[in-house]
Design an enzyme around this catalytic site. Structure first.
Site, short mmCIF file in Angstrom:
data_model
loop_
_atom_site.label_atom_id
_atom_site.label_comp_id
_atom_site.label_asym_id
_atom_site.label_seq_id
_atom_site.Cartn_x
_atom_site.Cartn_y
_atom_site.Cartn_z
N ASN B 149 16.99 21.55 88.16
CA ASN B 149 17.02 22.08 86.87
C ASN B 149 16.11 21.06 85.80
O ASN B 149 15.58 21.59 84.88
CB ASN B 149 18.41 22.37 86.11
CG ASN B 149 19.25 21.22 86.49
OD1 ASN B 149 19.55 20.81 87.28
ND2 ASN B 149 19.66 20.70 84.96
N SER B 197 23.71 32.20 87.61
CA SER B 197 24.09 32.19 85.97
C SER B 197 23.41 33.36 85.12
O SER B 197 22.02 33.36 85.66
CB SER B 197 23.94 30.97 85.50
OG SER B 197 24.58 31.07 83.89
N HIS B 199 22.49 33.65 81.96
CA HIS B 199 21.81 33.42 80.96
C HIS B 199 20.25 32.69 81.20
O HIS B 199 19.43 32.37 80.48
CB HIS B 199 22.29 32.61 80.00
CG HIS B 199 22.47 31.34 80.44
ND1 HIS B 199 22.14 30.07 79.87
CD2 HIS B 199 23.65 30.57 81.19
CE1 HIS B 199 22.62 29.00 80.34
NE2 HIS B 199 23.71 29.11 81.07
N CYS B 323 22.22 20.02 78.43
CA CYS B 323 23.81 19.41 78.34
C CYS B 323 23.67 17.88 78.05
O CYS B 323 24.58 17.54 77.27
CB CYS B 323 24.45 19.50 79.83
SG CYS B 323 24.33 21.15 80.43
C1 LIG Z 1 21.19 23.98 87.99
C2 LIG Z 1 22.14 24.54 87.28
N1 LIG Z 1 23.69 24.63 87.80
C3 LIG Z 1 24.54 24.97 86.82
C4 LIG Z 1 24.30 25.32 85.47
C5 LIG Z 1 25.40 25.71 84.77
O1 LIG Z 1 25.38 27.11 84.47
P1 LIG Z 1 26.15 27.80 83.03
O2 LIG Z 1 25.39 27.02 81.91
O3 LIG Z 1 26.19 29.10 82.96
O4 LIG Z 1 27.29 27.14 83.11
C6 LIG Z 1 22.89 25.03 85.08
C7 LIG Z 1 22.49 25.28 83.63
O5 LIG Z 1 23.29 24.82 82.58
C8 LIG Z 1 22.11 24.69 85.66
O6 LIG Z 1 20.57 24.50 85.28
#
Ligand SMILES: Cc1ncc(COP(=O)(O)O)c(C=O)c1O
Ligand SMILES: Cc1ncc(COP(=O)(O)O)c(C=O)c1O
Lengths: 129, 398, 398, 129
Positions: B149, B197, B199, B323
C-alpha cells in the site's frame, strides 16, 4: 471543529511565511541540532552586540512544526539579551504558537535547543578571544 | 480553489452507481437477510447476488466469500482464524505488510505462535525462495500481501502459492490494494485466503470480504448469530455488501481500461516531477508496481512539509499509509527496504484514481516545483548538499 | 398487494434523512479520516460530529464512544475486551441475552472464565438481588441487556448498576433494542459499557457503537491501525458513522413521540387480536416491556405456519429473533421463561415501527383471524382442546 | 434466485391448499406421531378396503413443512395398496415435494411415519378381530 487543520492557524502562518530564513554573513554564534528519530535538522545563526541578539537566521529540514517553531523562535529573541534568550524554552515556543499537536511537542520542537546551542557557541568563542 | 485528490491508496470516492445502489437498498431493501418473510428474502437475494458478483470478480465460488466490516477484519479473521483453529503452529509473513497483518501477527506471537517476518529487498520484494526456506514442519500459514500500500511493489504471489500448495501450507494474501488494479484470480494465484476491502475500489467503507477456499476451516473472531455460515456473526450490512458487489463487478469489468488510465496518469506525474524537480527518487520497484502508485522522496526536504504545501494548494497526497500519517514513526515499509530510520519518513505517496485527469496532474506539476524550491531554500541539507549519490533517498550529513 | 412490515425488532428501514446523509458522504466526504489533508480532515470532522451526536443521545462524552461494525461486535468487544484485559475473572449474565452476548460468554468460558447465567422469571426478568447474590470477589463484569429483543421485557438496569458500582464491578448493557424506545442515559443507569446498533434505530446496517466509560480499559478484538483510540482498528466507515449519528439524534429528539406512537400501534394490534382471536397469550412482561413489541402465542398452532400465512398476505413478522428464525431450535428466551421446550417456538413476534399506521394494523387484524382459523381447523391440538388453562402458552396433550 | 421462498412453490401450494385435511368418520387405522424437538404433531387416519387405502385424512400441528408433507403423503397413497403405502418413506415425501430445506428434512418430515403408524394400527386391529 469544522475542517480543522492538524496545526493551528498561527503555526500554518509561520510555516508558509517563515521569518528570518537563511544564513548570516558572519555569524557570532551557530547552533545546530538534529533529532535522530524524526530526522529534523535545525541550524540557528546569531549576530550579537552589547549582549543582545541583533540578528538571527535559521535553516530547517523538517516537518511543519519544525519550520514554524524555528521561525517563531527567531521572532521571539530578536533584540533580546542573550540571558533573556536563554530563558526561552521549547515550551515557551510551543505556547507562543498557540500550541502544537501532542506528538509534535517532543519531536519537532527543537528550535529553542538550536538557539541555546548558538548562544553557547557565541559564548565559547567569546571565551576563546 | 481547485482540489485534486491523489490519495486513492488511502481511500477512494464511492462510484456513483455504487452509491445509488447503496441508497436504494437502505430505503427499499431494508429487511434482515435472516428473516423468512418477503422483506428478509429480498435482502437475502440482494446479498447473494452481491456475493456472486464478488466471487466472479476473483474467480471464486459464492460460498467461498465471507463478508466482513473491511480489510482489517478480513486480515484478522484470516490469520487468527487459521491460527486459533489450528491451536498451534508457525506463521510466515513479511516485514512490509499492512499493520492489520503485522499487528495481528504480533498479537498471535504473544499467544505463543512463532512468526517469521521475512525481510525484503530494496524494492520491497520477497522471493518465493525466501518463503520456501522459511517453511518448517510446523508452518500453518503464510501471509504475503499481493501489492504494497505504501510503495506499490507487487509480490510474486502465484509462485509463492505454488510453493505453499506443494508444501501443504495455507497461503493468505492481502489484495486490498491490488484489487481493481491487477488481475486477481484466486485459482491461478493458488491462494487459500484473500482479503478485499470495499473502500479501496470505489465501494463503500466499512465493508470487505475474505475469500476462504472451500474446505479451509476458520475459527470466527466474534460470536453471535450463525451468519455467513457461522464464520462472521452480526446482521449483514446489506446495502454495503450490495455496494461492494457492484464495485467488484465494475472493478473487474473495467480493469484493463482502469489500469491503463492509472498508469498513464501516474507516469505523467512522475515524469513531470522528474523533469521539473531534480533530486527526486522513486521508491519501490521500477516496473513491478501498482499502476496508481508513485512514492517519491524529494531529497533535502521532509515529507510532511511537502504535504502541507500541497494541501494548501488543494492537493491531497500522503506520506506512507493513511493510518500512520497522524503518527510520527517512520514508515516500517521504507525502513524494511533499507532507508535510514530518520529519513524514511521523508517520502510522499501520490496515488491516482479512475477520475484523475491530465489537468489534475498538470496542476500538481505547476504547484509542486515552487513549493519544493521554497522548502529546499530553507533546508540546511540542501545548502550543504554534495553531488548526488545515486540510490539513496536523502543524503544524510554527518 | 399491500405490504406491512412488522419486524422492526429485526431491523428497521433507514430514515430518509439518514439515507440522504449517508449518500452525500459516500460521494462528497470520501476522505480517510486518518489523512492529514483537507479530504481527510473533512471526513474526520464529519465523524467527530457524529460521535458528539451519539454521545449526546445517551448522555456520554464523545471520547467515550467507540464506533464498531454493529451490535454484535460491540457486545464482543465489551465482554472480551474486559475479560481478556483482566486476564482472568468471573462474569455474570442472564439466560435471555442475545446470542452475541451468550455465545461470547460461552467462548470465554472455554478460555477459562467462569460465567454465571442468571435465570429469569416467567416474564423474562432478573432482579437486582439475583445479581448482588451472584457477585463474587472474582467478578469482573456483569452484562445484562436493557430490554429483550424477543419478548421486549425491560430489565432493572439502574438498580443493577447501583449494585455493581457499590461492589466495584463493571456493568455492560446491550441497549440495541432499547435505544430509540426508552430513555438511555449512561449516567443515570450507572453503566460502564453500553451497546448500540445503527440498523435498529432507522440508521444504517453495519455500524454500531460501544459506550466505554472514561477510565475503563479494553483489550481490542482486532489489530491494525491505531483508529478509535486504539480500541477498534480499520478505516472508519464514515458514511455509516454519520448515518448512525443522525439516527441517534433523531432517536433521542423524537423519543417521547415515537414511544407513544409505537405503544399505540402495538396496543391496537394486541387488543384487536385478543378481541378477534381467542386463546392468545402475550409473552413477556405485561407492563415492563418495549413499546413496540407484541410477542404472542396463538394456542394450538405453530409459529412458522402463522408467519407463512402472514407472509402470503404481505405481512412481515417473525418468530423469536431474526437470527434464529432460519434455525429450528426453540427460542432460548421463551425456554428460560419456562415455556415447554417443544412449544417455545410457537410464538410470533410483531414489532411495530415509527411508520406503522393504524391502517397497517387493521389490515393485519383483517387477515390474521381467518389464517389462524384455517390452521386451527387442521390442528389436532385444537380438535382435542380442553378448556383454557390460564398462563400456559399452548396446551400440550398427553 | 430472485426473491426465492424458504420453501419451493410446491411446498407452498400444499401448505396453502392442503389435501385431505380433517378426520374420518370411522377410521380403520389411526397413526399419530410427535416430534418432541420441534413440537410437530401429526395424525393420520385411513379407511382401508380390499387392502387398499380408500380414504385418508390428516390433522397437523406444525410448521409449513409439516403441513405440506402431511398433505402430499395423503395424495401419494390414496388408492394405493397398504404394501405400496408402507414403501413410502420420508425421503419419498420430500422428493415428491421437490425438496425441503435441509434443517426441515429430519425435523418436520414425519408424515410417512404417521402413515406407517396408521397402517400398523389398522393391521393390529385386523389381527385382533
Ligand atoms: C494493504 C492493506 N491492507 C489492509 C487495509 C485495511 O483495510 P480497511 O481500511 O478496510 O480496514 C488497507 C487499508 O487501509 C491496506 O492498504
Ligand atoms: C439485543 C440485541 N443485541 C445485539 C444484536 C446484534 O446487533 P447487530 O445485528 O447490529 O450485530 C441484536 C440484533 O440483531 C439485538 O437485538
Amino acid at each position: 471543529m469544522g475542517e480543522s487543520q492538524v496545526y493551528n492557524d498561527k503555526v500554518m502562518e509561520h510555516f508558509f511565511n517563515p521569518r528570518n530564513v537563511g544564513e548570516l554573513e558572519e555569524p557570532d554564534g551557530v547552533g545546530r541540532v538534529g533529532n535522530p528519530v524524526c530526522g529534523d535538522i535545525m541550524k540557528m545563526e546569531i549576530k550579537v552586540s552589547d549582549g543582545r541578539i541583533r540578528d538571527i537566521k535559521f535553516m530547517t529540514f523538517g516537518c511543519g512544526a519544525a519550520i514554524a517553531t524555528s521561525s517563531i523562535v527567531t521572532e521571539l529573541v530578536k533584540g533580546k539579551t542573550i540571558e533573556e534568550a536563554m530563558e526561552v524554552t521549547n515550551h515557551t515556543v510551543a505556547q507562543a504558537l498557540g500550541g502544537l499537536p501532542a506528538p509534535k511537542m517532543h519531536c519537532s520542537n527543537l528550535a529553542a535547543d538550536a538557539l541555546h546551542r548558538a548562544i553557547e557557541n557565541y559564548r565559547s568563542r567569546q571565551n576563546r578571544t | 480553489m481547485r482540489e485534486v485528490y491523489l490519495d486513492h491508496a488511502a481511500t477512494t470516492p464511492v462510484h456513483h452507481e455504487v452509491a445509488a445502489l447503496v441508497e436504494e437498498h437502505m430505503l427499499q431493501v431494508y429487511g434482515n437477510p435472516s428473516s423468512l418473510h418477503r422483506f428478509g428474502r429480498r435482502a437475502r437475494a440482494a446479498m447473494e447476488e452481491a456475493r456472486e458478483r464478488v466471487a466472479r470478480a476473483i474467480a471464486a465460488e459464492p460460498e467461498e466469500i465471507v463478508f466482513t466490516s473491511g480489510g482489517t477484519e478480513s486480515n484478522n479473521l484470516a490469520l487468527k482464524g487459521v491460527a486459533i483453529r489450528a491451536g498451534r503452529g508457525h506463521l510466515i509473513t513479511t516485514q512490509v505488510e499492512h499493520h492489520a497483518v503485522l499487528h495481528t501477527c504480533e498479537a498471535l506471537e504473544k499467544q505463543g505462535f512463532p512468526i517469521t517476518y521475512l525481510p525484503v529487498d530494496r524494492y520491497g520484494r520477497v522471493t518465493p525462495e525466501q518463503v520456501a526456506a522459511a517453511i518448517t514442519a510446523d508452518t500453518v500459514l503464510v501471509s504475503v500481501m499481493m501489492a504494497n500500500n505504501e510503495v506499490g511493489t507487487i509480490q510474486p504471489i502465484a509462485a509463492i502459492g505454488a510453493i505453499c500448495r506443494e508444501r501443504g501450507v495455507l497461503l493468505h494474501t492481502d489484495a486490498v490494494q491490488s484489487f481493481g488494479q491487477l488481475n486477481v484470480d484466486v485459482r491461478s494465484l493458488s491462494v487459500d485466503l484473500l482479503t478485499l476491502s470495499g473502500h479501496k475500489v470505489y465501494g463503500p467503507k466499512g465493508v470487505g470480504a475474505l475469500y476462504v477456499r472451500r474446505g479451509v476451516r476458520l475459527a470466527p473472531l466474534m460470536q453471535g448469530g450463525g451468519h455467513e455460515r457461522k464464520r462472521r456473526p452480526g446482521t449483514e450490512n446489506v446495502p454495503g455488501i450490495v455496494g461492494l458487489g457492484k464495485a467488484a463487478e465494475l472493478a473487474s469489468r473495467d480493469l484493463p481500461e482502469r489500469a491503463r488510465h492509472l498508469a498513464a496518469m501516474r507516469d505523467r506525474l512522475t515524469r513531470g516531477i522528474q523533469e521539473k524537480i531534480g533530486d527526486v527518487v522513486l521508491n519501490g520497484h521500477p516496473t513491478e508496481r501498482l499502476p496508481n502508485n508513485a512514492n517519491l522522496c524529494f531529497r533535502y526536504v521532509e515529507g510532511e512539509s511537502v504535504l502541507l504545501a500541497l494541501d494548501s494548494k488543494g492537493i491531497g497526497a500522503s506520506s506512507g499509509s493513511a493510518c500512520t500519517s497522524g503518527a510520527l514513526e517512520p514508515s516500517h515499509v521504507l525502513m524494511a527496504m533499507g532507508l535510514p530510520h530518520d529519513l524514511a519518513q521523508g517520502s510522499v505517496r501520490f496515488s491516482v484514481g479512475r477520475q484523475t485527469t491530465a489537468e489534475d496532474i498538470d496542476y500538481v506539476l505547476d504547484v509542486l516545483p515552487p513549493s519544493i524550491g521554497r522548502l529546499r531554500a530553507m533546508s540546511p541539507l540542501y545548502a550543504e548538499r554534495v553531488p548526488e549519490a545515486p540510490g539513496a533517498c536523502v543524503t544524510e550529513e554527518g
